[in-house]
Design an enzyme around this catalytic site. Structure first.
Site, PDB file in Angstrom:
ATOM      1  N   TYR A   1       0.723  -1.192  -0.093  1.00 45.25           N
ATOM      2  CA  TYR A   1      -0.109  -0.123  -0.312  1.00 45.25           C
ATOM      3  C   TYR A   1       0.723   1.262   0.658  1.00 45.25           C
ATOM      4  CZ  TYR A   1      -3.408  -3.688   1.102  1.00 45.25           C
ATOM      5  OH  TYR A   1      -4.323  -4.498   0.590  1.00 45.25           O
TER       6      TYR A   1
ATOM      7  N   HIS B   1      -8.924   0.386  -5.511  1.00 42.13           N
ATOM      8  CA  HIS B   1      -8.571  -0.193  -4.334  1.00 42.13           C
ATOM      9  C   HIS B   1      -6.790   0.066  -4.949  1.00 42.13           C
ATOM     10  CE1 HIS B   1     -11.171  -2.863  -3.288  1.00 42.13           C
ATOM     11  NE2 HIS B   1     -12.311  -3.177  -4.323  1.00 42.13           N
TER      12      HIS B   1
END
Length: 142
Positions: A23, A100
């Site tokens: 991430y 996402h």
């Protein structure tokens, strides 16, 4: 002026800490700042919600009808099993884009399926924070 809501679901408050190899090292505050700057450039307004609670997200979606012109959502793990969030979008009939940060289709098999995306006009994944900016541009152009 058009107004959009950005919803970040479960565990996204841990951006910058949780699995930075997937991430990145930027935080949720960094993401919100980036999207706010793009909103200024586009001449639109944007509000944010991050919640680890499915019901809170559902309530916010219900309350969005007539207030927002569209929603950008990263449901986090709710993507794969929250029929409640899916049904909330079905109830309000708004333009929604699912985003996402990682490419969910290159990760574990259980992450490949979104129960929410059938209620969305599109899905953006794997482009990091830029996916949110692209989603905002798409909604503003719609």
């Amino acid at each position: 002026m058009k107004k959009y809501l950005v919803i970040n679901g479960v565990n996204l408050n841990m951006l910058g800490i949780r699995e930075p190899g997937i991430y990145g090292k930027s935080t949720l505050a960094d993401l919100e700042e980036m999207v706010t700057e793009k909103a200024r450039e586009l001449g639109v307004e944007v509000d944010f919600l991050q919640s680890n609670f499915e019901g809170e997200i559902v309530e916010k979606i219900h309350g969005a009808m007539g207030v927002y012109d569209g929603i950008i959502i990263n449901p986090g793990a709710f993507t794969h099993y929250s029929y409640a969030i899916r049904d909330a979008f079905g109830s309000v009939k708004m333009k929604v884009i699912e985003v996402h940060i990682s490419n969910i289709h290159k990760r574990e098999e259980f992450r490949h399926t979104s129960v929410i995306v059938p209620e969305c006009i599109g899905q953006i994944c794997g482009l990091g924070f830029k996916g949110y900016v692209l989603a905002l541009e798409a909604l503003a152009d719609a």
